[in-house]
Design an enzyme around this catalytic site. Sequence first.
Site, PDB file in Angstrom:
ATOM      1  N   SER A   6       5.458  -7.024   3.286  1.00 15.01           N
ATOM      2  CA  SER A   6       6.069  -7.387   4.562  1.00 15.01           C
ATOM      3  C   SER A   6       6.813  -8.723   4.427  1.00 15.01           C
ATOM      4  O   SER A   6       6.542  -9.515   3.524  1.00 15.01           O
ATOM      5  CB  SER A   6       4.995  -7.448   5.646  1.00 15.01           C
ATOM      6  OG  SER A   6       3.931  -8.258   5.219  1.00 15.01           O
ATOM      7  N   PHE A  64       0.818  -1.226   0.000  1.00 13.86           N
ATOM      8  CA  PHE A  64       0.000   0.000   0.000  1.00 13.86           C
ATOM      9  C   PHE A  64       0.843   1.264   0.000  1.00 13.86           C
ATOM     10  O   PHE A  64       0.376   2.332  -0.384  1.00 13.86           O
ATOM     11  CB  PHE A  64      -0.947   0.005   1.221  1.00 13.86           C
ATOM     12  CG  PHE A  64      -0.274   0.449   2.504  1.00 13.86           C
ATOM     13  CD1 PHE A  64      -0.131   1.802   2.801  1.00 13.86           C
ATOM     14  CD2 PHE A  64       0.255  -0.471   3.399  1.00 13.86           C
ATOM     15  CE1 PHE A  64       0.515   2.215   3.959  1.00 13.86           C
ATOM     16  CE2 PHE A  64       0.911  -0.065   4.548  1.00 13.86           C
ATOM     17  CZ  PHE A  64       1.036   1.291   4.831  1.00 13.86           C
ATOM     18  N   GLU A 104       9.453  -4.505  12.937  1.00 13.96           N
ATOM     19  CA  GLU A 104       9.156  -3.294  12.172  1.00 13.96           C
ATOM     20  C   GLU A 104       7.854  -2.691  12.704  1.00 13.96           C
ATOM     21  O   GLU A 104       6.848  -3.378  12.796  1.00 13.96           O
ATOM     22  CB  GLU A 104       8.981  -3.671  10.692  1.00 13.96           C
ATOM     23  CG  GLU A 104       8.675  -2.487   9.802  1.00 13.96           C
ATOM     24  CD  GLU A 104       8.440  -2.901   8.341  1.00 13.96           C
ATOM     25  OE1 GLU A 104       7.771  -3.921   8.100  1.00 13.96           O
ATOM     26  OE2 GLU A 104       8.921  -2.179   7.452  1.00 13.96           O
ATOM     27  N   GLU A 129      -4.916  -3.771  -1.960  1.00 17.31           N
ATOM     28  CA  GLU A 129      -6.362  -3.519  -1.969  1.00 17.31           C
ATOM     29  C   GLU A 129      -6.724  -2.310  -1.105  1.00 17.31           C
ATOM     30  O   GLU A 129      -7.870  -1.882  -1.074  1.00 17.31           O
ATOM     31  CB  GLU A 129      -7.128  -4.773  -1.520  1.00 17.31           C
ATOM     32  CG  GLU A 129      -6.866  -5.247  -0.090  1.00 17.31           C
ATOM     33  CD  GLU A 129      -5.613  -6.102   0.078  1.00 17.31           C
ATOM     34  OE1 GLU A 129      -4.588  -5.847  -0.591  1.00 17.31           O
ATOM     35  OE2 GLU A 129      -5.662  -7.030   0.919  1.00 17.31           O
ATOM     36  N   LYS A 182      -1.037  -6.832  -9.354  1.00 13.85           N
ATOM     37  CA  LYS A 182      -1.981  -7.039  -8.235  1.00 13.85           C
ATOM     38  C   LYS A 182      -1.566  -6.044  -7.156  1.00 13.85           C
ATOM     39  O   LYS A 182      -0.695  -6.313  -6.332  1.00 13.85           O
ATOM     40  CB  LYS A 182      -1.863  -8.490  -7.733  1.00 13.85           C
ATOM     41  CG  LYS A 182      -3.080  -9.049  -7.021  1.00 13.85           C
ATOM     42  CD  LYS A 182      -3.601  -8.243  -5.872  1.00 13.85           C
ATOM     43  CE  LYS A 182      -2.799  -8.407  -4.606  1.00 13.85           C
ATOM     44  NZ  LYS A 182      -3.223  -7.483  -3.516  1.00 13.85           N
ATOM     45  N   CYS A 232       9.494   1.861   3.512  1.00 14.38           N
ATOM     46  CA  CYS A 232      10.445   0.777   3.815  1.00 14.38           C
ATOM     47  C   CYS A 232      11.845   1.341   3.956  1.00 14.38           C
ATOM     48  O   CYS A 232      12.734   0.680   4.456  1.00 14.38           O
ATOM     49  CB  CYS A 232      10.412  -0.288   2.750  1.00 14.38           C
ATOM     50  SG  CYS A 232      11.048   0.306   1.207  1.00 14.38           S
TER      51      CYS A 232
HETATM   52  P1  NAD Z   1       1.612  -6.564   3.004  1.00 16.19           P
HETATM   53  O1  NAD Z   1       2.663  -7.614   3.101  1.00 16.19           O
HETATM   54  O2  NAD Z   1       0.479  -6.606   3.970  1.00 16.19           O
HETATM   55  O3  NAD Z   1       0.933  -6.583   1.551  1.00 16.19           O
HETATM   56  C1  NAD Z   1       1.707  -6.621   0.379  1.00 16.19           C
HETATM   57  C2  NAD Z   1       0.913  -7.343  -0.701  1.00 16.19           C
HETATM   58  O4  NAD Z   1       0.674  -8.694  -0.295  1.00 16.19           O
HETATM   59  C3  NAD Z   1      -0.445  -6.728  -0.981  1.00 16.19           C
HETATM   60  O5  NAD Z   1      -0.677  -6.714  -2.369  1.00 16.19           O
HETATM   61  C4  NAD Z   1      -1.406  -7.648  -0.257  1.00 16.19           C
HETATM   62  O6  NAD Z   1      -2.670  -7.723  -0.877  1.00 16.19           O
HETATM   63  C5  NAD Z   1      -0.720  -8.992  -0.318  1.00 16.19           C
HETATM   64  N1  NAD Z   1      -1.035  -9.845   0.837  1.00 16.19           N
HETATM   65  C6  NAD Z   1      -1.398  -9.425   2.078  1.00 16.19           C
HETATM   66  N2  NAD Z   1      -1.595 -10.487   2.875  1.00 16.19           N
HETATM   67  C7  NAD Z   1      -1.355 -11.595   2.140  1.00 16.19           C
HETATM   68  C8  NAD Z   1      -1.379 -13.000   2.418  1.00 16.19           C
HETATM   69  N3  NAD Z   1      -1.682 -13.468   3.633  1.00 16.19           N
HETATM   70  N4  NAD Z   1      -1.073 -13.837   1.426  1.00 16.19           N
HETATM   71  C9  NAD Z   1      -0.746 -13.392   0.201  1.00 16.19           C
HETATM   72  N5  NAD Z   1      -0.702 -12.076  -0.109  1.00 16.19           N
HETATM   73  C10 NAD Z   1      -0.993 -11.186   0.847  1.00 16.19           C
HETATM   74  O7  NAD Z   1       2.377  -5.163   3.065  1.00 16.19           O
HETATM   75  P2  NAD Z   1       1.746  -3.713   3.174  1.00 16.19           P
HETATM   76  O8  NAD Z   1       1.199  -3.515   4.540  1.00 16.19           O
HETATM   77  O9  NAD Z   1       0.887  -3.424   2.011  1.00 16.19           O
HETATM   78  O10 NAD Z   1       3.076  -2.833   2.987  1.00 16.19           O
HETATM   79  C11 NAD Z   1       3.954  -2.523   4.047  1.00 16.19           C
HETATM   80  C12 NAD Z   1       5.118  -3.481   4.103  1.00 16.19           C
HETATM   81  O11 NAD Z   1       5.826  -3.470   2.864  1.00 16.19           O
HETATM   82  C13 NAD Z   1       6.144  -3.090   5.150  1.00 16.19           C
HETATM   83  O12 NAD Z   1       6.615  -4.244   5.777  1.00 16.19           O
HETATM   84  C14 NAD Z   1       7.242  -2.430   4.337  1.00 16.19           C
HETATM   85  O13 NAD Z   1       8.521  -2.443   4.924  1.00 16.19           O
HETATM   86  C15 NAD Z   1       7.218  -3.262   3.112  1.00 16.19           C
HETATM   87  N6  NAD Z   1       7.826  -2.582   1.993  1.00 16.19           N
HETATM   88  C16 NAD Z   1       9.028  -3.043   1.549  1.00 16.19           C
HETATM   89  C17 NAD Z   1       9.668  -2.412   0.498  1.00 16.19           C
HETATM   90  C18 NAD Z   1      10.978  -2.906  -0.014  1.00 16.19           C
HETATM   91  O14 NAD Z   1      11.336  -2.600  -1.128  1.00 16.19           O
HETATM   92  N7  NAD Z   1      11.727  -3.679   0.756  1.00 16.19           N
HETATM   93  C19 NAD Z   1       9.062  -1.308  -0.113  1.00 16.19           C
HETATM   94  C20 NAD Z   1       7.823  -0.866   0.359  1.00 16.19           C
HETATM   95  C21 NAD Z   1       7.215  -1.527   1.419  1.00 16.19           C
END
Ligand code: NAD
Length: 503
Positions: A231, A149, A388, A176, A173, A286
């Site tokens: 994450s 997000f 985090e 959401e 994808k 991040c």
């Molecule tokens: P998230 O892991 O909750 O979601 C990321 C994606 O995974 C979304 O598209 C989501 O729909 C999907 N997803 C969520 N739960 C899932 C599941 N159980 N099974 C399969 N897919 C699932 O992350 P977020 O809250 O949207 O974003 C924040 C996180 O992203 C933080 O941990 C941040 O550090 C990380 N991040 C990392 C970078 C990087 O380049 N290292 C960059 C930006 C954000």
Amino acid sequence: MRDIQHFVNAAAAAGRSGRFGEVFDPNTGEVQARVALASVEDVDLAVQAAAQAQPRWAAVNPQRRARVMFEYKRLVEARLEELANLLSSEHGKVVADSKGDFQRGLEVIEFACGIPHAMKGEYTEGAGPGIDVYSLRQPLGVVAGITPFNFPAMIPMWMFGVAIAVGNTFILKPSEKDPSVPVRLAELFAEAGANLGMDLKGVLNVVHGDKTAVDAILDHPAIQAVSFVGSSDIAQYVYSRGTANGKRVQAMGGAKNHGLILPDADLDQAVKDIVGAAYGSAGERCMALPVAVPVGRKTAEAFREKMIAEIETLRVGVSTDAAAQYGPVVSAAHRDKIAGYIKLGVEEGAELVVDGRDFRLQGFEKGFFIGPTLFDHVKPSMKTYQEEIFGPVLQMVRAETFEEALALPSQHQYGNGVAIFTRNGRAAREFASRVQVGMVGINVPIPVPVAYHSFGGWKRSAFGDANQHGMEGVRFYTKVKTVTARWPEGDVTDAAFHMPTMN
Ligand code: NAD
């Protein structure tokens, strides 16, 4: 209520699952739209569209593909104001930060404008007697990106900018939680093609969804590669399931970035930089800098005093408030999670110097706001240090020596970014060489590499061995074919040489 639909074959697609997610306005806390959540069948329809388009798109010569990228950049820039406001209305970050989100993504599109050069292969003349060897880079086919997000414009562009430019077709994808901008990005891509008289149906498709859509992508036999950012636990899951299915996977995860402040640092500059890096975008980056490591007691005391003064000047406001440094976090659940970590920090024995939990914005009492928070005397054994938080919380971990400070980011489970503030070139060089982290800033608090370099962390911040964008991105989204060629010797006027026959 507005419905946000999938985008397949250059048109809105309602989806067949009958399932929807809620999209909030984090400023008011109210639901503002519904987003379609894809079924396995919805994902399959998008993959079919992408698969059908791919050979046609790969056959477009690279300079024409680059021209689409030029036109695309022009279109996005022309609508930047409208797009940035849309992004802020679902994410909560202030509009200036949303513009930055697009800007950093557009830099990858600029890189993609030079794709003919990046795609050039290698050639060896005379590798053996009369033998030449050359290698080509060819696209993989249909590839997918799953994004978080927090950067709904930049991270999709990191992925599809390069993937599409090299000749793949793409399934995005997005998160959401803020799905509108990714759809607008795909609409504008189709428009860029139309402006050049090209039909780009099926080249860039968007399917919204949750775990069902992610699993459908990871299991779909026609998808060759998956890029993920989110994450760490989910990144690891995506990496395991995707690679078990024979796909190429790069999966970026969470972070806990440290900023070391050596006694000789320009302290005023370091404090200003760390305030922006810790609290900007409500800490939902991040590459945020949520851990400050002052070296030596004198440095720690001076840093703490200046940091408290600087925090008092911070303005938290709605995302359209041009004077605000940051806005609400993305959801009520995320706000509560951050508040939970603050409570835990106190229970673990850290000193809560500034507490942002009681922050309320008049007229927006239901918004997902949380004020800037500062902890001192945080210890490496604390859970709040090891995990985090992803909110506007800065933790001070005091170190006595350079070696002690260097060990902190090096031994942490995450290894995304790190920064050092010093005037001592030798210390900075030693630090950059030895620290166990993927991206290093020297007097630069958020060392996000420019688009023609590549982005990627170490340890639990990234699974897989390919970084995002730059030449690493080109390599990830292409496969190499190596041709070894020998031509028959003889007189070129010989008829058999012109046209070999069975005889
Ligand atoms: P998230 O892991 O909750 O979601 C990321 C994606 O995974 C979304 O598209 C989501 O729909 C999907 N997803 C969520 N739960 C899932 C599941 N159980 N099974 C399969 N897919 C699932 O992350 P977020 O809250 O949207 O974003 C924040 C996180 O992203 C933080 O941990 C941040 O550090 C990380 N991040 C990392 C970078 C990087 O380049 N290292 C960059 C930006 C954000």
